[in-house]
Motif scaffolding. Structure first.
Motif, short mmCIF file in Angstrom:
data_model
loop_
_atom_site.label_atom_id
_atom_site.label_comp_id
_atom_site.label_asym_id
_atom_site.label_seq_id
_atom_site.Cartn_x
_atom_site.Cartn_y
_atom_site.Cartn_z
N LEU A 107 -47.62 -27.47 26.28
CA LEU A 107 -49.03 -27.35 25.93
C LEU A 107 -49.46 -25.90 25.79
CD1 LEU A 107 -50.48 -30.14 28.27
CD2 LEU A 107 -50.04 -30.29 25.81
N GLY A 108 -48.88 -25.02 26.62
CA GLY A 108 -49.19 -23.59 26.50
C GLY A 108 -48.73 -23.02 25.17
N VAL A 109 -47.52 -23.39 24.74
CA VAL A 109 -47.01 -22.93 23.45
C VAL A 109 -47.84 -23.51 22.31
CG1 VAL A 109 -45.02 -23.00 21.87
CG2 VAL A 109 -44.66 -22.57 24.31
N ILE A 110 -48.22 -24.78 22.44
CA ILE A 110 -49.08 -25.40 21.42
C ILE A 110 -50.38 -24.62 21.27
CG2 ILE A 110 -50.45 -27.45 20.85
CD1 ILE A 110 -48.24 -29.09 22.32
N GLU A 111 -50.98 -24.21 22.41
CA GLU A 111 -52.23 -23.47 22.34
C GLU A 111 -52.04 -22.12 21.66
OE1 GLU A 111 -56.15 -22.33 25.00
OE2 GLU A 111 -54.71 -23.85 25.66
N CYS A 112 -50.89 -21.47 21.91
CA CYS A 112 -50.59 -20.20 21.22
C CYS A 112 -50.63 -20.38 19.71
CB CYS A 112 -49.21 -19.69 21.63
SG CYS A 112 -49.16 -18.81 23.20
N TYR A 113 -49.91 -21.40 19.24
CA TYR A 113 -49.84 -21.63 17.80
C TYR A 113 -51.18 -22.12 17.25
CZ TYR A 113 -44.78 -20.96 17.60
OH TYR A 113 -43.52 -20.41 17.64
N TRP A 143 -51.48 -31.43 8.89
CA TRP A 143 -50.09 -30.95 8.93
C TRP A 143 -49.98 -29.76 9.88
CZ3 TRP A 143 -47.43 -26.46 8.05
CH2 TRP A 143 -46.04 -26.58 7.94
N LEU A 144 -50.92 -28.84 9.80
CA LEU A 144 -50.89 -27.66 10.68
C LEU A 144 -51.05 -28.05 12.14
CD1 LEU A 144 -53.05 -25.12 8.60
CD2 LEU A 144 -50.61 -24.92 9.12
N ALA A 145 -51.98 -28.99 12.41
CA ALA A 145 -52.19 -29.44 13.78
C ALA A 145 -50.93 -30.14 14.31
CB ALA A 145 -53.39 -30.38 13.86
N GLY A 146 -50.34 -30.99 13.50
CA GLY A 146 -49.12 -31.69 13.91
C GLY A 146 -47.96 -30.73 14.13
N ALA A 147 -47.86 -29.70 13.28
CA ALA A 147 -46.77 -28.71 13.40
C ALA A 147 -46.88 -27.94 14.71
CB ALA A 147 -46.80 -27.76 12.22
N THR A 148 -48.10 -27.62 15.14
CA THR A 148 -48.26 -26.89 16.41
C THR A 148 -47.75 -27.73 17.58
OG1 THR A 148 -50.54 -27.69 16.77
CG2 THR A 148 -50.27 -25.64 15.53
N LEU A 210 -49.75 -13.42 18.60
CA LEU A 210 -50.80 -12.42 18.81
C LEU A 210 -50.81 -11.40 17.68
CD1 LEU A 210 -53.06 -11.48 20.64
CD2 LEU A 210 -51.38 -10.16 21.95
N VAL A 211 -49.63 -10.97 17.22
CA VAL A 211 -49.54 -10.01 16.12
C VAL A 211 -50.13 -10.61 14.84
CG1 VAL A 211 -47.94 -8.82 14.57
CG2 VAL A 211 -47.62 -8.67 17.04
N ILE A 212 -49.81 -11.88 14.59
CA ILE A 212 -50.36 -12.56 13.40
C ILE A 212 -51.88 -12.66 13.49
CG2 ILE A 212 -50.44 -14.73 12.12
CD1 ILE A 212 -47.49 -15.14 12.92
N SER A 253 -54.28 -13.14 30.05
CA SER A 253 -53.78 -13.60 31.35
C SER A 253 -52.34 -14.09 31.27
CB SER A 253 -54.69 -14.71 31.90
OG SER A 253 -54.80 -15.77 30.96
N ALA A 254 -52.00 -14.82 30.19
CA ALA A 254 -50.63 -15.34 30.05
C ALA A 254 -49.63 -14.20 29.89
CB ALA A 254 -50.56 -16.28 28.85
#
Length: 314
Positions: A107-113, A143-148, A210-212, A253-254
């Motif tokens: 879920l943390g990675v999903i939130e990043c994307y 599609w973008l939501a599913g990909a994340t 973050l760079v993107i 924080s992460a």
């Protein structure tokens, strides 16, 4: 102790926080209230976006996806936090512990994307307004939501599987949920190369997103500064301010906890800092997107009338 004995630990013990007996009930009730408000606030955002036609734009679709994510994200760790506040150190089976670790990092990675996708949405809306609705069609949004989500659950397999296969000698987890660094400190073997893999995977995902995001906001800034009037520039910036606030809270924080200096872990500050992105950010998201967004505030004002109309129907 041989290797076979190392792997026989079936139960870990979550240390959690250790408030005094006087403060323990207050800490539990305060945390429980914030947790329930977090669930209610994010659920309200989902329902509001789903039912109000004025919020049927890509930006609010992604905000509702973020709120749905936060419902699961906060529910992954807060129940064990509440249990440790109420009962002190709490046992947790190794299977549940590693499942919590995997789901939490997924879920943390999903939130990043997802935060990166939301920045892309703002970039297209401001910098490519004529092509925005074609580029961000309903199909593209889904599609973008599913990909994340697919990317998040795939990427978290690496750190979770490496942690689950470690031999453990100790049981006391110096945290209120099962996380990478506290679990690694309990292993019987050197975890140096695994720690490097964790930092590479999590650091790469966090840094790239973050760079993107920074690059997209650089493009937004250039486009906004070219707008002719101060009012139009203020309006453009206002649509981004809520997202920027959430990005700073979550990534800041992460980054400190997972890529920061060892002193953060040595002094137990990671347990406190993790409250920001596991607990505080999900709680603040509905507030940030409600009180700092004119369209959401107007939709909230329309809610009582819609309820009255529904009740009047035979």
């Amino acid at each position: 102790m041989d290797h076979v004995n190392h792997t026989r630990i079936q139960t870990f013990v979550l240390a959690g926080f250790t408030p005094s007996e006087t403060l323990r009930p207050l800490a539990f009730l305060g945390t429980l209230c914030v947790y329930l408000l977090t669930l209610a606030g994010n659920f309200f955002i989902i329902v509001l976006v789903k039912t109000d036609s004025g919020l049927s734009t890509p930006m609010y679709f992604f905000i509702s996806v973020l709120s749905f994510l936060e419902l699961w994200y906060v529910s992954t760790t807060v129940p064990t936090l509440l249990h440790t506040l109420l009962h002190g150190s709490s046992p947790i089976s190794s299977a549940v512990c590693f499942t919590q670790l995997y789901v939490f990092h997924s879920l943390g990675v999903i939130e990043c994307y997802l935060l990166c996708v939301m920045a892309l949405d703002r970039y297209l809306a401001i910098c490519r307004p004529l092509h925005y609705h074609a580029l961000m069609s309903r199909q593209v949004q889904q599609w973008l939501a599913g990909a994340t989500w697919m990317t998040g659950f795939s990427a978290a397999l690496v750190p979770a599987s490496l942690t689950a296969t470690l031999p453990y000698c100790l049981r006391q987890v110096a945290h209120y949920f099962c996380d990478l660094a506290p679990l690694m400190r309990l292993a019987c073997v050197d975890t140096g190369w695994r720690a490097q893999v964790y930092i590479m995977v999590i650091g790469f995902i966090t840094t790239c997103n973050l760079v993107i995001i920074l690059g997209l906001y650089g493009g937004i800034l250039k486009a906004v500064l070219k707008l002719p009037s101060g009012a139009s520039r203020a309006k453009a910036f206002s649509t981004c301010s809520s997202h920027i606030t959430v990005v700073i809270l979550f990534f800041g924080s992460a980054f400190i906890v997972y890529v920061g200096p060892p002193v953060v872990h040595a002094e137990g500050r990671d347990k406190l800092l993790s409250l920001v992105y596991t607990f505080l950010t999900p709680f603040l998201n509905p507030i940030i997107y409600t009180f700092r967004n004119r369209e959401v505030k107007e939709a909230v004002k329309r809610t009582p009338q819609r309820i009255r109309n529904i009740l009047r129907k035979p």
